[in-house]
Write a protein that holds these residues in place. Structure first.
Motif, short mmCIF file in Angstrom:
data_model
loop_
_atom_site.label_atom_id
_atom_site.label_comp_id
_atom_site.label_asym_id
_atom_site.label_seq_id
_atom_site.Cartn_x
_atom_site.Cartn_y
_atom_site.Cartn_z
N LEU A 295 0.84 -1.20 0.00
CA LEU A 295 0.00 0.00 0.00
C LEU A 295 0.87 1.24 0.00
CD1 LEU A 295 -2.97 -0.63 2.48
CD2 LEU A 295 -3.06 -0.46 -0.01
N GLY A 296 0.48 2.20 -0.82
CA GLY A 296 1.17 3.47 -0.87
C GLY A 296 0.16 4.58 -1.15
N ALA A 297 0.62 5.80 -1.12
CA ALA A 297 -0.25 6.94 -1.40
C ALA A 297 0.47 7.94 -2.28
CB ALA A 297 -0.69 7.61 -0.10
N ALA A 298 -0.28 8.49 -3.24
CA ALA A 298 0.25 9.53 -4.12
C ALA A 298 -0.57 10.79 -3.89
CB ALA A 298 0.17 9.10 -5.58
N VAL A 299 0.13 11.90 -3.63
CA VAL A 299 -0.53 13.21 -3.51
C VAL A 299 -0.24 13.95 -4.81
CG1 VAL A 299 -0.72 15.34 -2.21
CG2 VAL A 299 -0.18 13.19 -1.02
N LEU A 300 -1.31 14.22 -5.57
CA LEU A 300 -1.16 14.73 -6.93
C LEU A 300 -1.63 16.18 -7.06
CD1 LEU A 300 -2.64 11.53 -8.49
CD2 LEU A 300 -0.35 12.34 -9.02
N PRO A 301 -0.94 16.98 -7.88
CA PRO A 301 -1.45 18.31 -8.21
C PRO A 301 -2.77 18.20 -8.96
CG PRO A 301 0.87 18.08 -8.85
CD PRO A 301 0.37 16.71 -8.50
N GLU A 302 -3.60 19.20 -8.85
CA GLU A 302 -4.91 19.19 -9.51
C GLU A 302 -4.79 18.91 -11.00
OE1 GLU A 302 -7.87 19.43 -8.28
OE2 GLU A 302 -7.61 20.21 -6.25
N LYS A 303 -3.75 19.49 -11.65
CA LYS A 303 -3.61 19.35 -13.09
C LYS A 303 -3.32 17.92 -13.54
CE LYS A 303 -2.02 24.07 -14.06
NZ LYS A 303 -0.91 24.90 -14.60
N LEU A 304 -2.88 17.08 -12.63
CA LEU A 304 -2.54 15.70 -12.99
C LEU A 304 -3.61 14.69 -12.62
CD1 LEU A 304 1.24 15.45 -11.96
CD2 LEU A 304 0.28 16.07 -14.18
N LEU A 305 -4.57 15.09 -11.79
CA LEU A 305 -5.54 14.15 -11.24
C LEU A 305 -6.33 13.40 -12.31
CD1 LEU A 305 -7.05 15.87 -8.08
CD2 LEU A 305 -5.97 13.62 -8.21
N GLU A 306 -6.91 14.13 -13.24
CA GLU A 306 -7.77 13.51 -14.25
C GLU A 306 -6.99 12.52 -15.12
OE1 GLU A 306 -10.80 14.75 -17.92
OE2 GLU A 306 -9.99 16.30 -16.57
N THR A 307 -5.81 12.92 -15.56
CA THR A 307 -5.00 12.05 -16.41
C THR A 307 -4.54 10.82 -15.64
OG1 THR A 307 -4.19 13.99 -17.59
CG2 THR A 307 -2.99 11.94 -17.94
N PHE A 308 -4.11 11.01 -14.41
CA PHE A 308 -3.67 9.88 -13.59
C PHE A 308 -4.81 8.89 -13.41
CE2 PHE A 308 -2.60 7.64 -9.66
CZ PHE A 308 -1.24 7.39 -9.81
N ASP A 309 -6.00 9.40 -13.16
CA ASP A 309 -7.16 8.54 -12.96
C ASP A 309 -7.49 7.75 -14.24
OD1 ASP A 309 -9.32 7.65 -11.20
OD2 ASP A 309 -10.65 8.68 -12.61
N LYS A 310 -7.33 8.38 -15.41
CA LYS A 310 -7.60 7.68 -16.67
C LYS A 310 -6.61 6.55 -16.90
CE LYS A 310 -9.73 11.49 -19.26
NZ LYS A 310 -9.55 12.47 -20.37
N TYR A 311 -5.35 6.78 -16.54
CA TYR A 311 -4.34 5.74 -16.73
C TYR A 311 -4.45 4.64 -15.67
CZ TYR A 311 -1.70 7.76 -20.57
OH TYR A 311 -1.31 8.20 -21.81
N LYS A 312 -4.92 5.01 -14.50
CA LYS A 312 -5.08 4.01 -13.44
C LYS A 312 -6.30 3.13 -13.72
CE LYS A 312 -4.77 3.74 -8.37
NZ LYS A 312 -5.89 2.88 -8.03
N ARG A 313 -7.39 3.74 -14.09
CA ARG A 313 -8.60 3.08 -14.57
C ARG A 313 -9.37 2.26 -13.55
NH1 ARG A 313 -5.16 1.85 -18.73
NH2 ARG A 313 -5.15 -0.36 -18.25
N TYR A 314 -8.70 1.49 -12.72
CA TYR A 314 -9.41 0.59 -11.81
C TYR A 314 -8.67 0.52 -10.46
CZ TYR A 314 -5.76 -2.46 -13.61
OH TYR A 314 -4.55 -2.98 -14.01
N PRO A 315 -9.38 0.11 -9.41
CA PRO A 315 -8.72 -0.03 -8.09
C PRO A 315 -7.66 -1.13 -8.16
CG PRO A 315 -11.13 -0.07 -7.89
CD PRO A 315 -10.82 -0.20 -9.34
N ASP A 316 -6.50 -0.89 -7.56
CA ASP A 316 -5.45 -1.91 -7.60
C ASP A 316 -5.01 -2.33 -6.20
OD1 ASP A 316 -4.24 0.46 -6.91
OD2 ASP A 316 -2.48 0.19 -8.17
N ALA A 317 -5.66 -1.81 -5.17
CA ALA A 317 -5.30 -2.15 -3.80
C ALA A 317 -6.50 -2.75 -3.08
CB ALA A 317 -4.82 -0.90 -3.06
N SER A 318 -6.26 -3.79 -2.31
CA SER A 318 -7.32 -4.50 -1.58
C SER A 318 -8.10 -3.56 -0.66
CB SER A 318 -6.70 -5.63 -0.76
OG SER A 318 -7.55 -6.05 0.28
N GLN A 319 -9.43 -3.62 -0.76
CA GLN A 319 -10.28 -2.83 0.12
C GLN A 319 -10.07 -3.22 1.58
OE1 GLN A 319 -11.64 -0.15 -1.71
NE2 GLN A 319 -13.72 -0.69 -1.13
N LEU A 320 -9.94 -4.52 1.82
CA LEU A 320 -9.76 -5.00 3.19
C LEU A 320 -8.44 -4.48 3.78
CD1 LEU A 320 -10.47 -6.71 5.63
CD2 LEU A 320 -9.56 -8.72 4.44
#
Length: 449
Positions: A295-320
């Motif tokens: 598990l990790g965390a990325a703090v992103l500038p506003e200008k990168l959020l939408e693009t990062f989300d498009k490339y990430k596309r789906y959850p990759d870390a366990s909810q539990l």
């Protein structure tokens, strides 16, 4: 007073002798008061003192539990050699029982919600918890700008592939740097160039020239506890890097993977010094808890959020796992375990420094003054055959990492060094390991091929 001390002593004895097992729930305050024939306030005071001593921990609306003890039986299977190569935490201090408790608590709290796909940005409640957690490191961000990933590596991969608002394509990396990321960039054919970083720091004039003329998309850096050097940038260097990023519209990807090991007061992340949102801040939780947490965390500038989300596309870390981490942080268990890890590493670094002081008195090795962290660079004389040195050390059951692997394949201006890691080095063997390294280096210098 005597009654309180007797109760405290009895509770500690039962915990140490295993009558109260690790992860075991203690009697409620009222039941304990009846058991010991005292007031509720006396038991509350005793429990509070045991919490201070990291013997127990409290769970809101649940009670008090015994802190998990190190799995010392693992030591039986450990090699008798010296491990200066491994970079992951020592398994003997993994918080198995404590984290299992948090997993159970997460299941009880969120139930079926944890068995859905979830939000691609991560569990909402965890992201809100991380707002205050990151603020402790002077990283102030709203939950909407925090994205949970399955470790820092997936975030690094996405950032390398996605376009940035400045329209540039070249990634600038320190040399040496994180070897796995370097191999990824080369394998993917992503434009990447290096800039020298030594134990003394970085050439800020060269960095400015690269920012100005190099078509740099982002600069990947580890400002503190650099891998493999172990050194940290000064406050002045961090402020300068933040200023240059704003001046030349170059983004900084700040890999603060060892943030929780602490540092001298006043040394904040580059993120804290940049006022134009040109810094992506990355944090990993695996180095403090256990590698398998992913598990990790990325703090992103506003200008990168939408693009990062498009490339990430789906959850990759366990909810539990995310929910368990949220419980672990909220209940103060993360901070307590962090202190334990920090104390362990500090003791091992001190042992390493003392061994160096005793056996490197002639200055045969160049070793930076590092007081905390995990890594230390042992810079070697040019006469040393690095491969042969490592082979001879291996024959003595001493594992070390070659500095060669931490450079881009085509980077020419390399330093010759060993990366020494103390994370899994047994304290009682550290001096033997340092002494053996010095003996073999002297042999190489005296009888070069």
């Amino acid at each position: 007073m005597r009654k309180y001390l007797d109760i405290l002593s009895d509770m500690e004895h039962k915990i140490n002798e295993g009558q109260f097992l690790s992860g075991h729930k203690l009697p409620s305050v009222r039941n304990a008061a009846k058991l010991y024939g005292c007031s509720v306030s006396t038991i509350t005071r005793a429990y509070a003192e045991l919490e201070k001593r990291d013997a127990i921990y409290s769970m809101a609306q649940s009670g008090y539990y015994v802190v998990g003890k190190p799995r010392t039986q693992l030591d039986v299977t450990q090699s008798k050699g010296v491990d200066f190569a491994s970079s992951s935490p020592d398994p003997s201090v993994f918080p198995y029982l404590d984290f299992r408790h948090c997993m159970n608590k997460a299941l009880d709290t969120y139930k079926s919600d944890l068995f859905t796909c979830g939000d691609s940005k991560g569990l909402v409640t965890l992201r809100h918890t991380l707002v205050s957690h990151l603020a402790g490191d002077q990283v102030f961000a709203k939950a909407e700008r925090i994205v949970v990933t399955s470790g820092a590596q997936p975030a690094l991969d996405l950032l390398a592939k996605m376009p940035f608002p400045n329209g540039n394509s070249v990634i600038l990396v320190e040399q040496p740097s994180y070897d796995i990321y370097l191999r990824f960039l080369e394998a993917e054919g992503i434009p990447v160039i290096g800039i020298a970083r030594t134990a003394a720091g970085i050439d800020l004039q060269e960095l400015e020239a690269r920012f100005k003329h190099g078509e740099i998309k982002f600069f990947y850096t580890m400002p503190r506890y650099h891998s493999p050097l172990g050194t940290s940038y000064s406050v002045g260097e961090r402020k300068a890097i933040a200023r240059l990023a704003s001046k030349y519209d170059v983004y900084i990807v700040e890999d603060d993977y060892m943030a929780d090991l602490g540092e001298e007061p006043g040394a904040d992340p580059i993120y804290a010094y940049n006022r134009t949102s040109h810094v992506v801040y990355l944090k990993s939780f695996s180095k403090i808890i256990f590698p398998g947490l992913r598990l990790g965390a990325a703090v992103l500038p506003e200008k990168l959020l939408e693009t990062f989300d498009k490339y990430k596309r789906y959850p990759d870390a366990s909810q539990l796992t995310q929910a368990a981490l949220e419980v672990y942080i909220k209940n103060g268990m993360y901070e307590r375990h962090k202190r334990k890890i920090c104390n362990q590493y500090a003791a091992r670094i001190h042992a390493l420094n003392e061994a160096v002081r005793r056996h490197n008195d002639a200055g045969l090795l160049e070793i930076p003054d590092i007081r905390s962290g995990v890594y230390v660079q042992f810079k070697l004389p040019q006469a040393v055959n690095l491969e042969r040195l490592i082979k001879r050390l291996s024959e003595k059951d001493i594992a070390v990492a070659s500095g060669k692997r931490f450079y881009l394949s085509d980077y020419k201006e390399r330093e010759k060094f060993l990366r020494i890691s103390i994370s899994r080095a047994r304290p009682e063997l550290i001096e033997d390991g340092v002494q053996a390294i010095l003996e073999e280096v002297r042999r190489e210098v005296k009888f070069p091929s």
